[in-house]
Design a protein around this motif. Sequence first.
Motif, PDB file in Angstrom:
ATOM      1  N   THR A  54       0.840  -1.200   0.000  1.00 36.75           N
ATOM      2  CA  THR A  54       0.000   0.000   0.000  1.00 36.75           C
ATOM      3  C   THR A  54       0.872   1.247   0.000  1.00 36.75           C
ATOM      4  O   THR A  54       1.989   1.245   0.544  1.00 36.75           O
ATOM      5  N   PHE A  55       0.363   2.323  -0.630  1.00 34.02           N
ATOM      6  CA  PHE A  55       0.996   3.637  -0.615  1.00 34.02           C
ATOM      7  C   PHE A  55       0.455   4.444   0.561  1.00 34.02           C
ATOM      8  O   PHE A  55      -0.686   4.245   0.997  1.00 34.02           O
ATOM      9  N   ASN A  56       1.275   5.374   1.049  1.00 29.99           N
ATOM     10  CA  ASN A  56       0.731   6.357   1.994  1.00 29.99           C
ATOM     11  C   ASN A  56       0.106   7.516   1.213  1.00 29.99           C
ATOM     12  O   ASN A  56       0.076   7.508  -0.018  1.00 29.99           O
ATOM     13  N   GLY A  57      -0.401   8.523   1.918  1.00 28.52           N
ATOM     14  CA  GLY A  57      -1.158   9.591   1.270  1.00 28.52           C
ATOM     15  C   GLY A  57      -0.354  10.377   0.262  1.00 28.52           C
ATOM     16  O   GLY A  57      -0.858  10.745  -0.802  1.00 28.52           O
ATOM     17  N   THR A  58       0.924  10.634   0.556  1.00 20.86           N
ATOM     18  CA  THR A  58       1.761  11.421  -0.350  1.00 20.86           C
ATOM     19  C   THR A  58       2.439  10.578  -1.413  1.00 20.86           C
ATOM     20  O   THR A  58       3.000  11.110  -2.364  1.00 20.86           O
ATOM     21  N   GLY A  59       2.434   9.262  -1.256  1.00 20.68           N
ATOM     22  CA  GLY A  59       3.070   8.389  -2.235  1.00 20.68           C
ATOM     23  C   GLY A  59       4.555   8.224  -2.037  1.00 20.68           C
ATOM     24  O   GLY A  59       5.218   7.590  -2.871  1.00 20.68           O
ATOM     25  N   ASP A  60       5.122   8.759  -0.942  1.00 20.55           N
ATOM     26  CA  ASP A  60       6.559   8.635  -0.700  1.00 20.55           C
ATOM     27  C   ASP A  60       6.917   7.300  -0.055  1.00 20.55           C
ATOM     28  O   ASP A  60       8.012   6.786  -0.270  1.00 20.55           O
ATOM     29  N   TRP A  61       6.026   6.776   0.772  1.00 22.76           N
ATOM     30  CA  TRP A  61       6.294   5.547   1.511  1.00 22.76           C
ATOM     31  C   TRP A  61       5.417   4.419   0.982  1.00 22.76           C
ATOM     32  O   TRP A  61       4.272   4.631   0.587  1.00 22.76           O
TER      33      TRP A  61
END
Length: 924
Positions: A354-361
Amino acid sequence: MKFSYKFSNLLGAAYKKGNLLFTPDGNSIISPVSNKINIFDLRNNKTYTLPIESKYNYVSLALSKNGNILIAVNEEGECHTISLISQTIVNTYRFKGKVRCVRFSPDGKHVAFCKENNVFVFKAPGHFSGQYNTFVMERVYHTATDETTCLSWSSDSRLLAVGSKDMTIKIYAIDKFANFRIISLRNHTDSIVACFFEKDSYDIITISRNGQMCVWECNINPDDLVPWTEPPLKKKRISEEEKEDDIDDLTAIEKTESEIIEAVKAVSIENENTDATNSKDGNKIFYKKLNRHYLADEVRKDDREAILTCADYHTQMKFLVVGFSNGSFFIYEMPDVNLVHSLNISNQKITSVTFNGTGDWIGLGCSNLGQLLVWEWQSETYVMKQQGHANNTSCVSYSFDGEMLASGGEDGKVKLWNINSGLCFITFNEHANAVNAIRFSGNKKFVVSASLDGTVRAYDVIRYRNFRTFAGIRPVQFTSVAVDVSGEFVAAGAQDVFEIYLWSVKTGKLLEILTGHEGPVGSMDFSPLPMSNTLVSVSWDKTLRIWDAIEKGSAHETIELTSDGVCVVFNPNGQEVAVATLDGHVHVFEVKNGTQISTIEGRYDLGSGIADTDLISAKKSLEAKSFTSLCYSADGEYLLAGGQSKNVCIYNVKERLLVRKFEITQNRSLDAVDDFINRRKLTEFGNLALVEEREEREGGPIAIRLPGVRKGDMASRSQKPEVRLFSLQFSPTGQQWAAATTEGILVYSLNLGLVFDPWDLQMGITPSAVRKALKKKNFHEALIMSMKLNEQSLILEVIENIPLKDVELIVSSLSVQYVDKVLVIVAGALGNSNHLEFYLIWIQFILSVHGPNIKKQKNLPSILNVEKVLSRRYNDLSKICDHNKYTMQYIIRLGKCAENKSKQSMDVDKNDESDSDDDEIFEM
């Protein structure tokens, strides 16, 4: 001693199975661990477990738009609505079947469930939908021909895409639209794993299990959907002839064939008119396949049997991440499907991504390893990497100050855990076989582990290295280990040669081989007294032996037991030992005289449980159970005991009474939890629970132990693991205890604020009386009354109202019985309060005034608790100070650079002025 212990945290297991979720702020990740839920705070580097427990393992999670409501579904289809604000289960709904996927709509008004070949859409409770009753059903879709596997909502929450094992994707509309009908996308050759809508569009990406990805383009935009309007019903005009009263009933009911044909034509004309108007308003929706990509081709160059197991799509950044059964994951940039990043994290399948909200993690979970990773793909660094023991956790041990916990597992690894954060900060994997025993040294500088590989290893806790390896004169299997108080000697017992080996930690040499036992050595322990080198050991030869190994070698005293010795532990006072035997009893002996003090009959307190494969009743199987782990409390008055069941018992040693019994789990996904087998599962052919319901194998075969084999050898069938308790350990501070179980390391903490437990209470002592004494400035009287009430908030209120100049006088006037309680309260406040210097002054006066009396009481838990809190606050403040120090240095250097630049610019201006003056002179 108080026994209001509550479950506080789960260590040794970061992830089991199910999907991972990031919170809306992206700073925390939610992970299902068996029948519990862990939340990892990535910013503050902490973890905590929600105080809820399901009857079966959680497999599907969904989080609401605002992050306040969590929906969790277990293996049996029981759905829990959990409030993350109060951390309680608000409501329960039973689907009576497996739920494979749960998703909230982007607007927060609906929540959809995939069950079998159906899709259920409910109104989500909350202010988004205006519905506060949970599980109010709105839609049900039945068009899939096989089990549904995945869900995806469009960004406007009006369309819902559902993938299934029949290799199709169905698209449904929540409301009725004039230009929309149910759409079926068919172009895959395997079951669908994931499907994703594009942002602000109805274009969709579909991914199947064999790695095929199809990109579909929709012919209309979200604004082009036309709401359905019912056509108006036209009333039939009544002719004047029909108004007359002399109409025959038969002629009024009958209709000629021509009239019926004309009516049908009229209806068809009306429908054509409505379609024409709808076609003017918007076109019929349909999908066109743009292209197809094969994502598994790059993986199958190395592994031909690799299968795509999970995927996630970040709609804003247009990045797609896919995980495979060989432990690899790939990040693609859409819509061109350019490979951005790839990594292999293990040799086991990736279960969730899964991605986090910002897509960095990116959060990654591997169920077979119990591994949870958070990967920052841009900098290619780990934000968090946690992995429990691959097999069972066999032993635990607290450090002397209770700040760290060491665990050993059947996978041969030794892990060190931070109790405050709940995270593992170092793993040692030097052992080649299962670790059976582990002990911390008294000075907290090293930890010792004994393994079946024939070695005993000592690990430096400060430098994180294996600095000593102890071995016998011939290969043996060590099952127990002990370290003396000074940390100079290490002893280990073997199970195959019936000997005890004694080594020196400084030189690493074998000092003595203690012989005398006639069976495997079950357990051993050194005396906790500083000047004593007494060693006790129990064996399967039904004896307890007391050794003075340093001075007398193999000379020992033998005490006969009623049954085989399983476990032995010293009382913190150093005068008594407790021995657990195979007949379910606990015997207490005095070390000096070798006399028996008391016997605790604990077999029936241990509790029973029947496994699915058992052919005897739970009552009969109880006769073969016994305590396998013992531990004294910090004050030595109580004994913690556990063994081959789900119960942990606390006994009063002097009174030989059961004080409290803890049930460590109610997870029926484990075996031997229930006392009876459900009769609905019993047939003339046997227990239906033994019939396997296998799903598609991804990442290797399913394993089960062979009959009679407890560890190691595996067959090719699946089974439920049996609930067992392998090791128990009380914290030296007395505030918590830990248990190594089948599910991981369960930590139970003492919560003083939730229980009203007064001490030496009298009639006139009330909170109002305490506050009246404070107003009259009778601080000593107010403090004594508040401590008798034993309410932490009231005691802190009194302490913080005492002037600093009166602290020394009040502390000196306290009697010895109050000093320990004040230290516990002050230490707890020191760990959470901002008044650091104030409470440090209190501790300084207590130790300076009552130091001699405290020194007489060995291993005082309150002193250890103070040391633990002080070391934690020191570490936190030192990090802040170092950060501020380097920040100030950076600012000072920036100031100097700016000052130098300003000087240089001033010099340049002066030079320019001097040059202009020379030019004027030259012109004149």
